[in-house]
Design a protein around this motif. Structure first.
Motif, PDB file in Angstrom:
ATOM      1  N   ARG A 199       0.835  -1.207   0.000  1.00  0.00           N
ATOM      2  CA  ARG A 199       0.000   0.000   0.000  1.00  0.00           C
ATOM      3  C   ARG A 199       0.865   1.251   0.000  1.00  0.00           C
ATOM      4  O   ARG A 199       0.592   2.209  -0.735  1.00  0.00           O
ATOM      5  CB  ARG A 199      -0.920  -0.010   1.224  1.00  0.00           C
ATOM      6  CG  ARG A 199      -1.880   1.159   1.255  1.00  0.00           C
ATOM      7  CD  ARG A 199      -2.807   1.092   2.445  1.00  0.00           C
ATOM      8  NE  ARG A 199      -2.097   1.293   3.697  1.00  0.00           N
ATOM      9  CZ  ARG A 199      -2.703   1.390   4.871  1.00  0.00           C
ATOM     10  NH1 ARG A 199      -4.019   1.265   4.947  1.00  0.00           N
ATOM     11  NH2 ARG A 199      -2.010   1.590   5.975  1.00  0.00           N
ATOM     12  N   ASP A 358     -22.830  10.109  -0.928  1.00  0.00           N
ATOM     13  CA  ASP A 358     -22.160   9.097  -1.742  1.00  0.00           C
ATOM     14  C   ASP A 358     -21.816   9.666  -3.117  1.00  0.00           C
ATOM     15  O   ASP A 358     -22.666  10.254  -3.805  1.00  0.00           O
ATOM     16  CB  ASP A 358     -23.058   7.867  -1.915  1.00  0.00           C
ATOM     17  CG  ASP A 358     -23.208   7.094  -0.616  1.00  0.00           C
ATOM     18  OD1 ASP A 358     -22.398   7.337   0.295  1.00  0.00           O
ATOM     19  OD2 ASP A 358     -24.141   6.272  -0.516  1.00  0.00           O
ATOM     20  N   ASP A 363     -17.116  12.256   0.168  1.00  0.00           N
ATOM     21  CA  ASP A 363     -17.164  10.799   0.131  1.00  0.00           C
ATOM     22  C   ASP A 363     -15.939  10.239  -0.578  1.00  0.00           C
ATOM     23  O   ASP A 363     -15.336   9.252  -0.127  1.00  0.00           O
ATOM     24  CB  ASP A 363     -18.444  10.344  -0.573  1.00  0.00           C
ATOM     25  CG  ASP A 363     -18.532   8.830  -0.670  1.00  0.00           C
ATOM     26  OD1 ASP A 363     -18.555   8.174   0.388  1.00  0.00           O
ATOM     27  OD2 ASP A 363     -18.543   8.305  -1.797  1.00  0.00           O
ATOM     28  N   ARG A 364     -15.543  10.860  -1.685  1.00  0.00           N
ATOM     29  CA  ARG A 364     -14.336  10.414  -2.382  1.00  0.00           C
ATOM     30  C   ARG A 364     -13.098  10.601  -1.499  1.00  0.00           C
ATOM     31  O   ARG A 364     -12.210   9.739  -1.471  1.00  0.00           O
ATOM     32  CB  ARG A 364     -14.179  11.172  -3.699  1.00  0.00           C
ATOM     33  CG  ARG A 364     -15.229  10.813  -4.746  1.00  0.00           C
ATOM     34  CD  ARG A 364     -14.840  11.344  -6.103  1.00  0.00           C
ATOM     35  NE  ARG A 364     -14.790  12.802  -6.114  1.00  0.00           N
ATOM     36  CZ  ARG A 364     -15.816  13.591  -6.434  1.00  0.00           C
ATOM     37  NH1 ARG A 364     -16.988  13.044  -6.752  1.00  0.00           N
ATOM     38  NH2 ARG A 364     -15.689  14.905  -6.434  1.00  0.00           N
ATOM     39  N   GLN A 366     -13.058  10.548   1.743  1.00  0.00           N
ATOM     40  CA  GLN A 366     -13.132   9.551   2.807  1.00  0.00           C
ATOM     41  C   GLN A 366     -12.613   8.205   2.327  1.00  0.00           C
ATOM     42  O   GLN A 366     -11.892   7.498   3.050  1.00  0.00           O
ATOM     43  CB  GLN A 366     -14.581   9.417   3.276  1.00  0.00           C
ATOM     44  CG  GLN A 366     -14.783   8.422   4.398  1.00  0.00           C
ATOM     45  CD  GLN A 366     -16.219   8.404   4.879  1.00  0.00           C
ATOM     46  OE1 GLN A 366     -16.522   8.711   6.017  1.00  0.00           O
ATOM     47  NE2 GLN A 366     -17.130   8.043   4.002  1.00  0.00           N
ATOM     48  N   ARG A 367     -12.936   7.841   1.086  1.00  0.00           N
ATOM     49  CA  ARG A 367     -12.463   6.569   0.535  1.00  0.00           C
ATOM     50  C   ARG A 367     -10.951   6.588   0.328  1.00  0.00           C
ATOM     51  O   ARG A 367     -10.249   5.608   0.616  1.00  0.00           O
ATOM     52  CB  ARG A 367     -13.176   6.274  -0.782  1.00  0.00           C
ATOM     53  CG  ARG A 367     -14.684   6.053  -0.635  1.00  0.00           C
ATOM     54  CD  ARG A 367     -15.351   5.942  -2.000  1.00  0.00           C
ATOM     55  NE  ARG A 367     -16.794   5.848  -1.896  1.00  0.00           N
ATOM     56  CZ  ARG A 367     -17.469   4.717  -1.766  1.00  0.00           C
ATOM     57  NH1 ARG A 367     -16.809   3.564  -1.705  1.00  0.00           N
ATOM     58  NH2 ARG A 367     -18.773   4.709  -1.676  1.00  0.00           N
ATOM     59  N   ARG A 368     -10.436   7.704  -0.174  1.00  0.00           N
ATOM     60  CA  ARG A 368      -8.991   7.811  -0.387  1.00  0.00           C
ATOM     61  C   ARG A 368      -8.245   7.860   0.941  1.00  0.00           C
ATOM     62  O   ARG A 368      -7.129   7.349   1.059  1.00  0.00           O
ATOM     63  CB  ARG A 368      -8.677   9.056  -1.217  1.00  0.00           C
ATOM     64  CG  ARG A 368      -9.196   8.988  -2.651  1.00  0.00           C
ATOM     65  CD  ARG A 368      -8.982  10.294  -3.378  1.00  0.00           C
ATOM     66  NE  ARG A 368      -7.573  10.642  -3.468  1.00  0.00           N
ATOM     67  CZ  ARG A 368      -7.136  11.787  -3.969  1.00  0.00           C
ATOM     68  NH1 ARG A 368      -7.997  12.692  -4.396  1.00  0.00           N
ATOM     69  NH2 ARG A 368      -5.841  12.028  -4.029  1.00  0.00           N
ATOM     70  N   ALA A 370      -8.944   6.246   3.559  1.00  0.00           N
ATOM     71  CA  ALA A 370      -8.848   4.901   4.126  1.00  0.00           C
ATOM     72  C   ALA A 370      -7.534   4.235   3.749  1.00  0.00           C
ATOM     73  O   ALA A 370      -7.018   3.396   4.493  1.00  0.00           O
ATOM     74  CB  ALA A 370     -10.031   4.050   3.655  1.00  0.00           C
ATOM     75  N   ALA A 371      -6.959   4.596   2.589  1.00  0.00           N
ATOM     76  CA  ALA A 371      -5.671   4.032   2.177  1.00  0.00           C
ATOM     77  C   ALA A 371      -4.540   4.483   3.080  1.00  0.00           C
ATOM     78  O   ALA A 371      -3.477   3.861   3.113  1.00  0.00           O
ATOM     79  CB  ALA A 371      -5.363   4.417   0.732  1.00  0.00           C
ATOM     80  N   GLN A 375      -9.494   8.328   8.858  1.00  0.00           N
ATOM     81  CA  GLN A 375     -10.942   8.457   8.856  1.00  0.00           C
ATOM     82  C   GLN A 375     -11.323   9.926   8.796  1.00  0.00           C
ATOM     83  O   GLN A 375     -10.555  10.809   9.199  1.00  0.00           O
ATOM     84  CB  GLN A 375     -11.546   7.799  10.099  1.00  0.00           C
ATOM     85  CG  GLN A 375     -11.018   8.346  11.415  1.00  0.00           C
ATOM     86  CD  GLN A 375     -11.575   7.606  12.621  1.00  0.00           C
ATOM     87  OE1 GLN A 375     -12.371   6.695  12.474  1.00  0.00           O
ATOM     88  NE2 GLN A 375     -11.167   8.010  13.804  1.00  0.00           N
ATOM     89  N   CYS A 392      -5.211  10.494  10.364  1.00  0.00           N
ATOM     90  CA  CYS A 392      -4.568   9.397   9.637  1.00  0.00           C
ATOM     91  C   CYS A 392      -3.194   9.132  10.231  1.00  0.00           C
ATOM     92  O   CYS A 392      -2.673   9.904  11.035  1.00  0.00           O
ATOM     93  CB  CYS A 392      -4.464   9.713   8.135  1.00  0.00           C
ATOM     94  SG  CYS A 392      -3.342  11.058   7.761  1.00  0.00           S
TER      95      CYS A 392
END
Length: 394
Positions: A199, A358, A363-364, A366-368, A370-371, A375, A392
């Motif tokens: 990752r 969403d 939202d985008r 938040q998803r990125r 996570a990598a 949060q 993070c």
């Protein structure tokens, strides 16, 4: 050892039976040493340092013996013993269980193997015994050469069977070592480390590609547009009131608007100042172009590139939303590093009501995020204020 056993008869013509036999002999020796050393281990192993000094050599000897029958497991087990010793965690319950189990089973198997090979050896030399005398083996009496040679064949067969049984026992012992010395939790831990490394490599590759694209847009596309704008300006100056001048003026205006849009894209994408000078200067430049009262308070230390980029994109998204929906707003940007965590808080005095939808910007993000093992939380009651918090790992 288990893989070698599955090859069938080829197992007997390989080196594995002899490695298993040597492992059984070493197991008997280690079993005796364990029994002899049990009293000093119990009496002296009262402190962490003494326990490590007593248990580490013993466990590493078992790992060396394990190399004969399962080299991969032996290497992993030896590494785990070294780590546990360095952390003063010797012995664990698994280590004690393994030592006791191998001490009991190793001594028993060694004695049984010695007895079995002794009997097989006696059967094998039956023809030489019968030559001068008869051979009395329990209830069977062998007094002629033909029966003696049959007995010798039985002795050879018994040796082969014993080698197979010792190989099977060694495979079971290797399975026991994998279960106790290198449990599945360690394997999953190593897998987690590998995934974390992958990752991180992907994030670094993404950052490199982003910087490369930003450099291409800034150094090539933007410079070409600037040169075009200058040429159109010269054309406009040469024919100010003519049709060519008016057309050049209109084209000049469109090129300037395109340049402005390109600079805005670069600022929101990955500005050069972010990679060269850090997050605080990049956010200061971003805030200078917005009609908002913005207060920026960040730690001065540099962060990993992926974290700086994510923080910049988050603040840019928040400021854009505030500028779009609120007039004369005040925005506070506060970032601090606490241990191995980076916390960034963006708050404004707007009307509130913000939430993550969403497929939209937050939202985008938040998803990125996570990598980065992070949060994103949004607190925005009706009437305000709105607080967006990013946390993070760094």
């Amino acid at each position: 050892m288990g893989s070698a056993l599955r090859t069938g008869p080829r197992f007997l013509i390989s080196s594995w039976p002899w490695r298993a036999l040597l492992a059984v002999v070493c197991g008997g020796v280690l079993s005796a040493l364990t029994v002899i050393g049990l009293v000093p281990i119990v009496l002296l192993g009262l402190t962490r340092s003494l326990r490590a000094a007593l248990w580490e050599p013993m466990l590493r000897l078992h790992c060396m013996r394990l190399r004969l029958i399962d080299p991969d497991t032996a290497v992993r087990a030896d590494s785990r013993v070294r780590e546990a010793s360095a952390a003063h965690r010797l012995p664990t319950l698994r280590h004690v269980t393994y030592i006791i189990a191998t001490a009991v089973s190793g001594g028993a198997v060694f004695c049984l193997a010695a007895l079995g090979f002794a009997v097989a050896a006696v059967l094998f030399v039956a023809p030489f015994i019968v030559r001068d005398d008869y051979f009395d083996f329990g209830p069977w009496v062998i007094d002629n050469s033909s029966a003696a040679w049959i007995t010798a064949g039985v002795g050879v067969l018994a040796m082969l069977v014993l080698l197979i049984l010792i190989g099977a026992w060694s495979a079971l012992e290797a399975l026991l070592a994998r279960s106790l010395l290198t449990p599945d939790s360690d394997r999953w831990r190593h897998e987690a480390v590998r995934i974390e490394g992958s990752r991180s490599a992907l994030l670094e590759a993404e950052g490199f590609e982003r910087e490369l694209l930003e450099s291409e847009l800034h150094d090539r596309v933007q410079h070409r547009l600037v040169a075009l704008s200058m040429n159109l300006g010269l054309t406009e100056a040469q024919d100010t009131n003519g049709p060519a001048g008016r057309l050049a003026a209109e084209a000049h205006r469109q090129v300037d608007e395109t340049l402005g849009e390109l600079r805005a894209v670069l600022r929101g994408f990955s500005p050069r100042v972010l990679s060269e000078r850090g997050l605080a200067p990049a956010l200061t430049d971003l805030a200078a172009d917005l009609p908002l009262d913005i207060d920026i308070d960040l730690d001065n230390n540099r962060l990993p590139p992926a974290v700086e980029h994510m923080s910049y994109v988050l603040v840019a998204e928040c400021l854009t939303n505030v500028a779009r929906h609120t007039e004369d707003a005040r925005v506070d940007v506060h970032g601090t590093r606490t241990g191995s965590r980076w916390i960034l808080i963006v708050s404004d005095n707007g009307p509130g009501g913000a939430h993550i939808v969403d497929g939209h910007g937050l939202d985008r993000l938040q998803r990125r995020l996570a990598a980065l093992d992070g949060q994103l939380t949004v607190t925005s009651p009706p009437g305000g204020p709105t607080t967006i918090r990013m946390e993070c790992a760094v």
